[in-house]
Scaffold this motif. Structure first.
Motif, mmCIF file in Angstrom:
data_model
loop_
_atom_site.group_PDB
_atom_site.id
_atom_site.type_symbol
_atom_site.label_atom_id
_atom_site.label_comp_id
_atom_site.label_asym_id
_atom_site.label_seq_id
_atom_site.Cartn_x
_atom_site.Cartn_y
_atom_site.Cartn_z
ATOM 1 N N GLY A 23 39.024 46.792 40.758
ATOM 2 C CA GLY A 23 40.160 45.930 41.064
ATOM 3 C C GLY A 23 40.939 46.420 42.260
ATOM 4 O O GLY A 23 40.600 47.431 42.847
ATOM 5 N N PRO A 24 41.979 45.717 42.593
ATOM 6 C CA PRO A 24 42.454 44.483 41.986
ATOM 7 C C PRO A 24 41.546 43.305 42.347
ATOM 8 O O PRO A 24 40.831 43.353 43.344
ATOM 9 N N VAL A 25 41.578 42.269 41.496
ATOM 10 C CA VAL A 25 40.721 41.107 41.728
ATOM 11 C C VAL A 25 41.479 39.807 41.493
ATOM 12 O O VAL A 25 42.491 39.776 40.793
ATOM 13 N N SER A 37 44.269 40.126 38.428
ATOM 14 C CA SER A 37 44.463 41.395 37.740
ATOM 15 C C SER A 37 44.583 42.496 38.785
ATOM 16 O O SER A 37 43.815 42.535 39.743
ATOM 17 N N ASP A 38 45.551 43.381 38.578
ATOM 18 C CA ASP A 38 45.728 44.493 39.508
ATOM 19 C C ASP A 38 45.233 45.807 38.915
ATOM 20 O O ASP A 38 45.504 46.879 39.433
ATOM 21 N N VAL A 42 38.209 45.929 36.244
ATOM 22 C CA VAL A 42 38.402 44.719 35.463
ATOM 23 C C VAL A 42 37.079 44.328 34.820
ATOM 24 O O VAL A 42 36.032 44.354 35.467
#
Length: 77
Positions: A23-25, A37-38, A42
């Motif tokens: 991530g983030p993603v 999401s950070d 993930v």
């Protein structure tokens, strides 16, 4: 760390499990919704059983495989 040619984004495929992405993603779903999401890593759901879709909630672990069907008279019976 942003993705770049020098530091590409790492994605890990798990057998019978989620897709792990560093991530983030930001995930764009088929319906056009966007999930962000950070987190450092993930887990993206691949089985679509998660109640938190597109994020994995380990629902794939409860999946049972169908019993193996053997022909009648098989010596393993």
């Amino acid at each position: 760390m942003p993705s770049s040619p020098e530091h590409p984004r790492r994605i890990t495929l798990e057998d019978d499990g989620p897709l792990l992405v560093e991530g983030p993603v930001e995930v764009t779903c088929a319906d056009g919704s966007v999930a962000v999401s950070d987190r450092f890593v993930v887990a993206v759901c691949m089985c679509r059983r998660s109640r938190m879709y597109p994020w994995c909630d380990t629902s794939h672990r409860r999946r049972t495989r169908p019993a193996e069907v053997r022909p009648a008279g098989d010596p393993a019976d």
